[in-house]
Design a protein around this motif. Sequence first.
Motif, PDB file in Angstrom:
ATOM      1  N   THR A 283      -3.619  -2.807   4.406  1.00 22.68           N
ATOM      2  CA  THR A 283      -2.678  -2.224   4.067  1.00 22.68           C
ATOM      3  C   THR A 283      -3.448  -0.816   3.285  1.00 22.68           C
ATOM      4  N   LEU A 284      -2.946   0.309   3.764  1.00 21.07           N
ATOM      5  CA  LEU A 284      -3.400   1.665   3.283  1.00 21.07           C
ATOM      6  C   LEU A 284      -3.314   2.082   1.954  1.00 21.07           C
ATOM      7  N   VAL A 285      -4.147   2.268   1.328  1.00 20.33           N
ATOM      8  CA  VAL A 285      -4.012   2.768  -0.118  1.00 20.33           C
ATOM      9  C   VAL A 285      -4.623   4.008  -0.231  1.00 20.33           C
ATOM     10  N   THR A 286      -3.879   5.216  -0.620  1.00 18.87           N
ATOM     11  CA  THR A 286      -4.397   6.587  -0.595  1.00 18.87           C
ATOM     12  C   THR A 286      -4.189   7.010  -2.115  1.00 18.87           C
ATOM     13  N   VAL A 287      -5.277   7.301  -2.647  1.00 19.14           N
ATOM     14  CA  VAL A 287      -5.242   8.025  -4.119  1.00 19.14           C
ATOM     15  C   VAL A 287      -5.524   9.610  -4.048  1.00 19.14           C
ATOM     16  N   SER A 288      -4.351  10.314  -4.203  1.00 18.82           N
ATOM     17  CA  SER A 288      -4.846  11.848  -4.020  1.00 18.82           C
ATOM     18  C   SER A 288      -3.501  12.387  -4.710  1.00 18.82           C
ATOM     19  N   SER A 289      -3.661  13.595  -5.246  1.00 14.96           N
ATOM     20  CA  SER A 289      -3.060  14.450  -5.928  1.00 14.96           C
ATOM     21  C   SER A 289      -2.262  15.308  -4.879  1.00 14.96           C
TER      22      SER A 289
ATOM     23  N   GLN B 167      -3.444  -6.336  -8.602  1.00  9.49           N
ATOM     24  CA  GLN B 167      -2.747  -5.172  -9.551  1.00  9.49           C
ATOM     25  C   GLN B 167      -3.852  -4.310  -9.515  1.00  9.49           C
ATOM     26  N   MET B 168      -3.519  -3.038  -9.076  1.00  6.12           N
ATOM     27  CA  MET B 168      -4.685  -1.934  -9.416  1.00  6.12           C
ATOM     28  C   MET B 168      -4.205  -0.895 -10.166  1.00  6.12           C
ATOM     29  N   ASN B 169      -4.955  -0.620 -11.512  1.00  4.43           N
ATOM     30  CA  ASN B 169      -4.533   0.248 -12.344  1.00  4.43           C
ATOM     31  C   ASN B 169      -5.682   1.635 -12.382  1.00  4.43           C
ATOM     32  N   SER B 170      -5.258   2.556 -13.035  1.00  5.44           N
ATOM     33  CA  SER B 170      -6.290   3.748 -13.503  1.00  5.44           C
ATOM     34  C   SER B 170      -7.104   3.723 -11.804  1.00  5.44           C
ATOM     35  N   LEU B 171      -5.909   4.241 -10.853  1.00  6.29           N
ATOM     36  CA  LEU B 171      -6.669   4.376  -9.589  1.00  6.29           C
ATOM     37  C   LEU B 171      -7.360   5.614  -9.437  1.00  6.29           C
ATOM     38  N   LYS B 172      -8.381   5.727  -8.905  1.00  4.23           N
ATOM     39  CA  LYS B 172      -9.327   6.776  -8.694  1.00  4.23           C
ATOM     40  C   LYS B 172      -9.071   7.208  -7.099  1.00  4.23           C
ATOM     41  N   PRO B 173      -9.483   8.398  -6.837  1.00  6.59           N
ATOM     42  CA  PRO B 173      -9.526   8.721  -5.480  1.00  6.59           C
ATOM     43  C   PRO B 173     -10.566   7.986  -4.498  1.00  6.59           C
TER      44      PRO B 173
ATOM     45  N   ARG C 215     -11.998  -4.191   0.667  1.00  8.48           N
ATOM     46  CA  ARG C 215     -11.313  -2.709   1.149  1.00  8.48           C
ATOM     47  C   ARG C 215     -12.538  -2.117   2.125  1.00  8.48           C
ATOM     48  N   GLN C 216     -12.032  -1.224   2.834  1.00  7.84           N
ATOM     49  CA  GLN C 216     -13.082  -0.472   3.704  1.00  7.84           C
ATOM     50  C   GLN C 216     -12.459   0.987   3.623  1.00  7.84           C
ATOM     51  N   ALA C 217     -13.270   1.827   2.962  1.00  7.24           N
ATOM     52  CA  ALA C 217     -13.053   3.259   2.942  1.00  7.24           C
ATOM     53  C   ALA C 217     -13.659   3.948   4.468  1.00  7.24           C
ATOM     54  N   PRO C 218     -13.042   5.160   4.472  1.00  8.26           N
ATOM     55  CA  PRO C 218     -13.485   5.670   5.811  1.00  8.26           C
ATOM     56  C   PRO C 218     -14.863   6.004   5.994  1.00  8.26           C
TER      57      PRO C 218
ATOM     58  N   GLY D 196       0.973  -1.382   0.003  1.00  7.45           N
ATOM     59  CA  GLY D 196      -0.006  -0.014  -0.090  1.00  7.45           C
ATOM     60  C   GLY D 196       0.997   1.272   0.098  1.00  7.45           C
ATOM     61  N   GLY D 197       0.368   2.708  -0.341  1.00  7.30           N
ATOM     62  CA  GLY D 197       0.859   3.656  -0.287  1.00  7.30           C
ATOM     63  C   GLY D 197      -0.139   4.784  -0.729  1.00  7.30           C
ATOM     64  N   LEU D 198       0.848   5.925  -0.932  1.00  4.22           N
ATOM     65  CA  LEU D 198       0.094   6.996  -1.542  1.00  4.22           C
ATOM     66  C   LEU D 198       0.446   7.096  -3.241  1.00  4.22           C
ATOM     67  N   VAL D 199      -0.583   7.333  -3.973  1.00  2.00           N
ATOM     68  CA  VAL D 199      -0.446   7.362  -5.296  1.00  2.00           C
ATOM     69  C   VAL D 199      -1.486   8.495  -6.013  1.00  2.00           C
ATOM     70  N   GLN D 200      -0.830   8.814  -7.092  1.00  2.00           N
ATOM     71  CA  GLN D 200      -1.716  10.057  -7.652  1.00  2.00           C
ATOM     72  C   GLN D 200      -2.779   9.290  -8.650  1.00  2.00           C
ATOM     73  N   PRO D 201      -4.066  10.009  -8.876  1.00  2.00           N
ATOM     74  CA  PRO D 201      -5.023   9.542  -9.821  1.00  2.00           C
ATOM     75  C   PRO D 201      -4.347   9.157 -10.887  1.00  2.00           C
ATOM     76  N   GLY D 202      -4.899   7.908 -11.355  1.00  2.00           N
ATOM     77  CA  GLY D 202      -4.413   7.428 -12.767  1.00  2.00           C
ATOM     78  C   GLY D 202      -3.253   6.555 -12.555  1.00  2.00           C
ATOM     79  N   GLY D 203      -2.737   6.491 -11.269  1.00  2.52           N
ATOM     80  CA  GLY D 203      -1.474   5.850 -11.050  1.00  2.52           C
ATOM     81  C   GLY D 203      -1.899   4.090 -10.855  1.00  2.52           C
ATOM     82  N   SER D 204      -0.655   3.429 -10.497  1.00  2.00           N
ATOM     83  CA  SER D 204      -0.970   2.017 -10.360  1.00  2.00           C
ATOM     84  C   SER D 204      -0.195   1.496  -8.910  1.00  2.00           C
ATOM     85  N   LEU D 205      -0.835   0.549  -8.445  1.00  5.73           N
ATOM     86  CA  LEU D 205       0.032  -0.208  -7.057  1.00  5.73           C
ATOM     87  C   LEU D 205      -0.144  -1.465  -7.353  1.00  5.73           C
ATOM     88  N   ARG D 206       0.531  -2.389  -6.908  1.00 12.61           N
ATOM     89  CA  ARG D 206       0.415  -3.801  -6.636  1.00 12.61           C
ATOM     90  C   ARG D 206       0.571  -4.011  -5.056  1.00 12.61           C
TER      91      ARG D 206
END
Length: 115
Positions: free
Chosen positions: A109-115, A81-87, A38-41, A9-19
Amino acid sequence: QVQLVESGGGLVQPGGSLRLSCAASGSIFSLNGMGWYRQAPGKQRELVVRFTNVGSTFHADSVKGRFTISRDNAKNTVYLQMNSLKPEDTAVYYCNARPGGVDYWGKGTLVTVSS
């Protein structure tokens, strides 16, 4: 007992990818039936994608075409594999296994999608 440990997990910009990775150990003899939630706030935990008991996959509509589950049987590891991530994909992602119908969860594991 089954132990599940997520990572990636981690911080990624919108449109990015994480595995994400989920390493399974203990009394688990097949990766069939394993999956990711997944569980969002402020929201309930929801299914993202999982292997069925016969090894095919089931995806939530919100991630179809963007997220892919895979596995390495030799390493007892499942990947997301997560592609085209959105907020709106921001959440704690949990690995799940249910051998014999009993649910086991990782710590998430926390995934944060933010610019």
